[in-house]
Design a protein around this motif. Structure first.
Motif, PDB file in Angstrom:
ATOM      1  N   THR A  79      28.069 -10.164  92.472  1.00  0.00           N
ATOM      2  CA  THR A  79      29.474 -10.094  92.849  1.00  0.00           C
ATOM      3  C   THR A  79      29.863 -11.396  93.527  1.00  0.00           C
ATOM      4  O   THR A  79      29.012 -12.156  93.972  1.00  0.00           O
ATOM      5  N   SER A  80      31.138 -11.655  93.581  1.00  0.00           N
ATOM      6  CA  SER A  80      31.649 -12.840  94.259  1.00  0.00           C
ATOM      7  C   SER A  80      32.750 -12.390  95.212  1.00  0.00           C
ATOM      8  O   SER A  80      33.724 -11.765  94.791  1.00  0.00           O
ATOM      9  N   ILE A  81      32.581 -12.687  96.475  1.00  0.00           N
ATOM     10  CA  ILE A  81      33.541 -12.285  97.502  1.00  0.00           C
ATOM     11  C   ILE A  81      34.453 -13.481  97.798  1.00  0.00           C
ATOM     12  O   ILE A  81      33.959 -14.574  98.064  1.00  0.00           O
ATOM     13  N   PRO A  82      35.786 -13.294  97.752  1.00  0.00           N
ATOM     14  CA  PRO A  82      36.677 -14.417  98.054  1.00  0.00           C
ATOM     15  C   PRO A  82      36.613 -14.778  99.545  1.00  0.00           C
ATOM     16  O   PRO A  82      37.047 -14.010 100.400  1.00  0.00           O
ATOM     17  N   LEU A  83      36.028 -15.932  99.825  1.00  0.00           N
ATOM     18  CA  LEU A  83      35.881 -16.432 101.195  1.00  0.00           C
ATOM     19  C   LEU A  83      36.159 -17.922 101.209  1.00  0.00           C
ATOM     20  O   LEU A  83      35.941 -18.606 100.210  1.00  0.00           O
ATOM     21  N   ARG A  84      36.587 -18.435 102.382  1.00  0.00           N
ATOM     22  CA  ARG A  84      36.678 -19.874 102.545  1.00  0.00           C
ATOM     23  C   ARG A  84      36.298 -20.227 103.976  1.00  0.00           C
ATOM     24  O   ARG A  84      36.315 -19.375 104.877  1.00  0.00           O
ATOM     25  N   ALA A  85      35.933 -21.484 104.146  1.00  0.00           N
ATOM     26  CA  ALA A  85      35.496 -21.958 105.462  1.00  0.00           C
ATOM     27  C   ALA A  85      36.580 -21.689 106.499  1.00  0.00           C
ATOM     28  O   ALA A  85      37.769 -21.833 106.235  1.00  0.00           O
ATOM     29  N   GLY A  86      36.140 -21.263 107.686  1.00  0.00           N
ATOM     30  CA  GLY A  86      37.052 -21.001 108.799  1.00  0.00           C
ATOM     31  C   GLY A  86      37.459 -19.549 108.933  1.00  0.00           C
ATOM     32  O   GLY A  86      37.971 -19.143 109.981  1.00  0.00           O
ATOM     33  N   GLN A  87      37.242 -18.747 107.906  1.00  0.00           N
ATOM     34  CA  GLN A  87      37.631 -17.341 107.993  1.00  0.00           C
ATOM     35  C   GLN A  87      36.610 -16.560 108.819  1.00  0.00           C
ATOM     36  O   GLN A  87      35.407 -16.813 108.749  1.00  0.00           O
ATOM     37  N   ARG A  88      37.115 -15.604 109.573  1.00  0.00           N
ATOM     38  CA  ARG A  88      36.257 -14.734 110.395  1.00  0.00           C
ATOM     39  C   ARG A  88      35.935 -13.484 109.588  1.00  0.00           C
ATOM     40  O   ARG A  88      36.846 -12.836 109.057  1.00  0.00           O
ATOM     41  N   ILE A  89      34.638 -13.143 109.506  1.00  0.00           N
ATOM     42  CA  ILE A  89      34.211 -11.989 108.712  1.00  0.00           C
ATOM     43  C   ILE A  89      33.234 -11.131 109.505  1.00  0.00           C
ATOM     44  O   ILE A  89      32.617 -11.584 110.466  1.00  0.00           O
ATOM     45  N   THR A  90      33.114  -9.885 109.071  1.00  0.00           N
ATOM     46  CA  THR A  90      32.073  -8.983 109.566  1.00  0.00           C
ATOM     47  C   THR A  90      31.315  -8.453 108.360  1.00  0.00           C
ATOM     48  O   THR A  90      31.922  -7.966 107.399  1.00  0.00           O
ATOM     49  N   LEU A  91      29.996  -8.583 108.411  1.00  0.00           N
ATOM     50  CA  LEU A  91      29.115  -8.033 107.374  1.00  0.00           C
ATOM     51  C   LEU A  91      28.558  -6.717 107.883  1.00  0.00           C
ATOM     52  O   LEU A  91      28.131  -6.618 109.042  1.00  0.00           O
ATOM     53  N   ILE A  92      28.553  -5.700 107.023  1.00  0.00           N
ATOM     54  CA  ILE A  92      27.940  -4.409 107.342  1.00  0.00           C
ATOM     55  C   ILE A  92      26.655  -4.317 106.524  1.00  0.00           C
ATOM     56  O   ILE A  92      26.689  -4.434 105.297  1.00  0.00           O
ATOM     57  N   ALA A  93      25.534  -4.124 107.220  1.00  0.00           N
ATOM     58  CA  ALA A  93      24.235  -4.039 106.548  1.00  0.00           C
ATOM     59  C   ALA A  93      23.669  -2.631 106.686  1.00  0.00           C
ATOM     60  O   ALA A  93      23.883  -1.956 107.700  1.00  0.00           O
ATOM     61  N   ALA A  94      22.948  -2.191 105.657  1.00  0.00           N
ATOM     62  CA  ALA A  94      22.296  -0.875 105.655  1.00  0.00           C
ATOM     63  C   ALA A  94      20.790  -1.090 105.602  1.00  0.00           C
ATOM     64  O   ALA A  94      20.303  -1.932 104.857  1.00  0.00           O
ATOM     65  N   GLU A  95      20.076  -0.307 106.398  1.00  0.00           N
ATOM     66  CA  GLU A  95      18.621  -0.408 106.442  1.00  0.00           C
ATOM     67  C   GLU A  95      18.043   0.994 106.542  1.00  0.00           C
ATOM     68  O   GLU A  95      18.508   1.806 107.343  1.00  0.00           O
ATOM     69  N   GLN A  96      17.037   1.278 105.721  1.00  0.00           N
ATOM     70  CA  GLN A  96      16.404   2.591 105.773  1.00  0.00           C
ATOM     71  C   GLN A  96      15.416   2.620 106.930  1.00  0.00           C
ATOM     72  O   GLN A  96      14.590   1.727 107.066  1.00  0.00           O
ATOM     73  N   LYS A  97      15.544   3.653 107.764  1.00  0.00           N
ATOM     74  CA  LYS A  97      14.671   3.785 108.925  1.00  0.00           C
ATOM     75  C   LYS A  97      13.207   3.806 108.477  1.00  0.00           C
ATOM     76  O   LYS A  97      12.845   4.487 107.532  1.00  0.00           O
ATOM     77  N   GLY A  98      12.381   3.022 109.145  1.00  0.00           N
ATOM     78  CA  GLY A  98      10.967   2.990 108.820  1.00  0.00           C
ATOM     79  C   GLY A  98      10.591   1.930 107.795  1.00  0.00           C
ATOM     80  O   GLY A  98       9.422   1.696 107.534  1.00  0.00           O
ATOM     81  N   ARG A  99      11.592   1.284 107.193  1.00  0.00           N
ATOM     82  CA  ARG A  99      11.320   0.202 106.237  1.00  0.00           C
ATOM     83  C   ARG A  99      11.834  -1.101 106.827  1.00  0.00           C
ATOM     84  O   ARG A  99      12.812  -1.121 107.549  1.00  0.00           O
ATOM     85  N   ASN A 100      11.186  -2.161 106.503  1.00  0.00           N
ATOM     86  CA  ASN A 100      11.543  -3.457 107.075  1.00  0.00           C
ATOM     87  C   ASN A 100      12.450  -4.274 106.171  1.00  0.00           C
ATOM     88  O   ASN A 100      12.300  -5.483 106.085  1.00  0.00           O
ATOM     89  N   GLU A 101      13.348  -3.628 105.464  1.00  0.00           N
ATOM     90  CA  GLU A 101      14.258  -4.347 104.587  1.00  0.00           C
ATOM     91  C   GLU A 101      15.621  -3.681 104.611  1.00  0.00           C
ATOM     92  O   GLU A 101      15.740  -2.488 104.829  1.00  0.00           O
ATOM     93  N   GLY A 102      16.631  -4.502 104.400  1.00  0.00           N
ATOM     94  CA  GLY A 102      17.987  -3.983 104.389  1.00  0.00           C
ATOM     95  C   GLY A 102      18.837  -4.767 103.420  1.00  0.00           C
ATOM     96  O   GLY A 102      18.417  -5.806 102.890  1.00  0.00           O
ATOM     97  N   TRP A 103      20.035  -4.273 103.182  1.00  0.00           N
ATOM     98  CA  TRP A 103      20.944  -4.899 102.237  1.00  0.00           C
ATOM     99  C   TRP A 103      22.347  -4.898 102.824  1.00  0.00           C
ATOM    100  O   TRP A 103      22.753  -3.959 103.513  1.00  0.00           O
ATOM    101  N   TYR A 104      23.093  -5.960 102.510  1.00  0.00           N
ATOM    102  CA  TYR A 104      24.494  -6.013 102.915  1.00  0.00           C
ATOM    103  C   TYR A 104      25.277  -5.045 102.037  1.00  0.00           C
ATOM    104  O   TYR A 104      25.187  -5.084 100.817  1.00  0.00           O
ATOM    105  N   ALA A 105      26.036  -4.180 102.692  1.00  0.00           N
ATOM    106  CA  ALA A 105      26.796  -3.159 101.968  1.00  0.00           C
ATOM    107  C   ALA A 105      28.254  -3.556 101.777  1.00  0.00           C
ATOM    108  O   ALA A 105      28.844  -3.267 100.741  1.00  0.00           O
ATOM    109  N   SER A 106      28.832  -4.219 102.788  1.00  0.00           N
ATOM    110  CA  SER A 106      30.241  -4.592 102.683  1.00  0.00           C
ATOM    111  C   SER A 106      30.536  -5.801 103.552  1.00  0.00           C
ATOM    112  O   SER A 106      29.736  -6.181 104.406  1.00  0.00           O
TER     113      SER A 106
END
Length: 199
Positions: A79-106
C-alpha cells in the motif's frame, strides 16, 4: 490502549506519534514463468507454451521524528499512504501477546485529518494466524472418509458423509474468519478514532 481478544489470543495495540521527515515509494516487479518443454523426434514433436506471470508490489519507506526526539524508519508494503515531510502522524501498531513481533495496522495523518489502514483485519489475521483453515484440511477430509469407510464398509457412502461434514466445517470456519476480520477492522478504527481529533 484497548486490547483485542479472540479465542484466548490477545492483541495489544500501541501508538507512536511523530513528524514525517522524509518519504519515498517504489514498486518492485516479480516475474515467474514456466513451460517451454517438449520433445522433437524424427517424425515431429511438440513444444509446450511458455507462460510468464508478473505482479507488482508497492513499497513505502518514511522516516519520522517521534515526540521524544528519536528518529524512526517505517517500512510498509502493499500500500502507499499519502504523506509528505512536515506532517504530524500517529501510527497504530498491533502485537500478539507473547510474541516478539508486531505490525502497523493504521496511520492517522493529523494535518490532513485522515485515517488509513496499513494492515487491515484480513492481513492481520493472516499474519497472526488468529483464525485460519487447518494446514492439513484435505488430509483431515481423507482421514475422515477413511474412518467412515472402515466403519460403514462403503466407500461411496463414506465419501458422501465426509464431503458433507467437511463442507459444513468449511462454511462455519469461513463465517468465523469473516466475523473476525470485521471485528478486527472495527477495533482498529475504534483505537484510531481518538487520534483523529488531535492536531
Amino acid at each position: 490502549m484497548e486490547t483485542f481478544t479472540y479465542r484466548g489470543k490477545t492483541l495489544d495495540f500501541r501508538s507512536i506519534t511523530g513528524t514525517v521527515l522524509d518519504t519515498s515509494t517504489r514498486s518492485e516487479t516479480h516475474i515467474s514463468g514456466g513451460g517451454g518443454g517438449g520433445y522433437i523426434g524424427p517424425k515431429g514433436g511438440h513444444i509446450d507454451d511458455i507462460s510468464i506471470r508478473s505482479h507488482n508490489t508497492t513499497l513505502q519507506e518514511f522516516w519520522i521524528k517521534t515526540e521524544d526526539g528519536m528518529e524512526k524508519s517505517v517500512n510498509i508494503s502493499g500500500t502507499s499512504i499519502p504523506l509528505r515531510a512536515g506532517q504530524r502522524i500517529t501510527l497504530i501498531a498491533a502485537e500478539q501477546k507473547g510474541r516478539n513481533e508486531g505490525w502497523y495496522a493504521s496511520v492517522i495523518n493529523h494535518n490532513a485529518n485522515q485515517f488509513s489502514f496499513i494492515c487491515d483485519g484480513a492481513s492481520l489475521n493472516n499474519l497472526m494466524k488468529l483464525e485460519v483453515f487447518p494446514k492439513y484440511f484435505l488430509f483431515i477430509g481423507f482421514a475422515l472418509w477413511l474412518a467412515i469407510a472402515v466403519v460403514l464398509r462403503d466407500g461411496g457412502l463414506a465419501a458422501f458423509f465426509a464431503v458433507i461434514t467437511m463442507g459444513i466445517f468449511a462454511i462455519n470456519k469461513n463465517m468465523r474468519i469473516k466475523r473476525l476480520i470485521n471485528a478486527l477492522n472495527a477495533h482498529i478504527e475504534k483505537v484510531s478514532q481518538p487520534f483523529l481529533q488531535r492536531r
